[in-house]
Scaffold this motif. Structure first.
Motif, short mmCIF file in Angstrom:
data_model
loop_
_atom_site.label_atom_id
_atom_site.label_comp_id
_atom_site.label_asym_id
_atom_site.label_seq_id
_atom_site.Cartn_x
_atom_site.Cartn_y
_atom_site.Cartn_z
N SER A 60 1.11 11.47 -12.03
CA SER A 60 -0.13 10.57 -11.69
C SER A 60 0.76 10.70 -9.84
N ALA A 61 -0.24 10.13 -8.76
CA ALA A 61 0.19 10.50 -7.79
C ALA A 61 -0.68 8.21 -6.97
N VAL A 62 0.21 7.80 -5.96
CA VAL A 62 -0.34 7.00 -5.12
C VAL A 62 -0.15 7.31 -3.76
N PHE A 63 -0.32 6.28 -3.36
CA PHE A 63 -0.67 6.10 -1.79
C PHE A 63 0.66 4.57 -1.18
N SER A 64 1.03 5.11 -0.02
CA SER A 64 1.54 3.62 -0.08
C SER A 64 0.98 3.14 0.56
N ARG A 65 1.41 1.50 0.72
CA ARG A 65 1.16 0.59 1.12
C ARG A 65 0.30 1.05 3.32
N ASP A 66 0.71 1.69 3.99
CA ASP A 66 0.39 1.47 4.84
C ASP A 66 -0.22 3.87 5.30
N CYS A 67 -0.18 4.34 3.57
CA CYS A 67 -1.35 5.23 3.70
C CYS A 67 -0.16 6.62 4.37
N SER A 68 0.94 6.66 5.05
CA SER A 68 2.19 7.64 5.12
C SER A 68 2.05 8.24 4.78
N TRP A 126 6.44 12.71 -0.76
CA TRP A 126 5.64 13.22 0.69
C TRP A 126 5.04 12.47 1.41
N ASP A 127 4.94 13.35 2.96
CA ASP A 127 4.44 12.47 4.26
C ASP A 127 2.77 12.81 3.87
N ALA A 128 1.64 12.43 3.95
CA ALA A 128 0.36 12.33 3.90
C ALA A 128 -0.24 13.03 4.20
N GLU A 129 0.44 13.18 6.15
CA GLU A 129 -0.18 14.17 6.98
C GLU A 129 0.23 15.00 7.03
N THR A 130 1.61 15.55 7.46
CA THR A 130 1.99 16.83 7.38
C THR A 130 2.01 17.69 5.89
N ALA A 131 2.12 16.93 4.53
CA ALA A 131 2.26 17.69 3.05
C ALA A 131 3.84 17.78 3.07
N LYS A 132 4.65 17.54 3.98
CA LYS A 132 5.62 18.21 3.08
C LYS A 132 6.71 16.96 2.41
N CYS A 133 7.37 17.76 1.88
CA CYS A 133 7.90 16.73 0.89
C CYS A 133 9.01 16.02 1.42
N ILE A 134 9.32 14.63 1.42
CA ILE A 134 10.12 14.27 2.14
C ILE A 134 11.45 13.93 1.00
N ARG A 135 11.56 13.84 -0.11
CA ARG A 135 12.48 13.62 -1.17
C ARG A 135 12.07 13.95 -2.79
N THR A 136 12.94 14.80 -2.93
CA THR A 136 12.95 14.36 -4.47
C THR A 136 13.52 13.54 -5.80
N LEU A 162 7.52 12.45 -15.98
CA LEU A 162 7.48 11.41 -15.93
C LEU A 162 6.00 11.35 -16.07
N SER A 163 5.84 9.79 -16.07
CA SER A 163 4.06 9.45 -16.62
C SER A 163 3.13 8.72 -15.94
N SER A 164 4.18 8.06 -14.90
CA SER A 164 3.89 7.11 -13.95
C SER A 164 4.48 6.66 -13.04
N ALA A 165 4.18 6.46 -11.58
CA ALA A 165 5.41 6.37 -10.91
C ALA A 165 4.37 5.00 -9.27
N VAL A 166 5.14 4.86 -9.29
CA VAL A 166 4.45 3.23 -8.73
C VAL A 166 5.53 2.36 -7.24
N PHE A 167 4.61 1.93 -6.07
CA PHE A 167 5.82 1.46 -4.59
C PHE A 167 5.75 0.26 -4.77
N SER A 168 6.49 -0.56 -4.56
CA SER A 168 6.84 -1.62 -4.91
C SER A 168 5.46 -2.19 -3.94
N GLY A 169 5.60 -4.42 -3.76
CA GLY A 169 4.82 -4.11 -2.72
C GLY A 169 5.11 -3.47 -1.27
#
Length: 83
Positions: free
Chosen positions: A1-9, A23-33, A41-48
């Protein structure tokens, strides 16, 4: 699965390789694993507020993470099958 952060960054992905990646949405670089599951994994989500995230796995657990440090806050156990 894939999901954007609230601010789409950032983008959070969950994979059958047993990791989640931030991932950084603008640069497509991995920030952290995020490592901690024993199965895919079947899913991942951000908190509010995007400060925490939750991953669900076929290892029958869900993990709450601190996004900024990558540390596990808690592991939710009790399912009899994949989450």
């Amino acid at each position: 699965s894939a999901v954007f952060s609230r601010d789409c960054s950032n983008v959070l992905t969950a994979s059958v390789d047993r990791t989640a990646k931030l991932w950084d949405a603008e640069t497509a670089k991995c920030i952290r694993t995020f490592y901690g599951h024993c199965n895919g994994l079947s899913s991942a989500v951000f908190s509010g507020d995007d400060c925490q995230m939750l991953t669900a796995s076929l290892d029958r657990t869900a993990i709450v993470w601190d996004v900024s440090t990558g540390r596990i806050i808690s592991t939710l156990r009790g399912h009899e099958d994949g989450v």
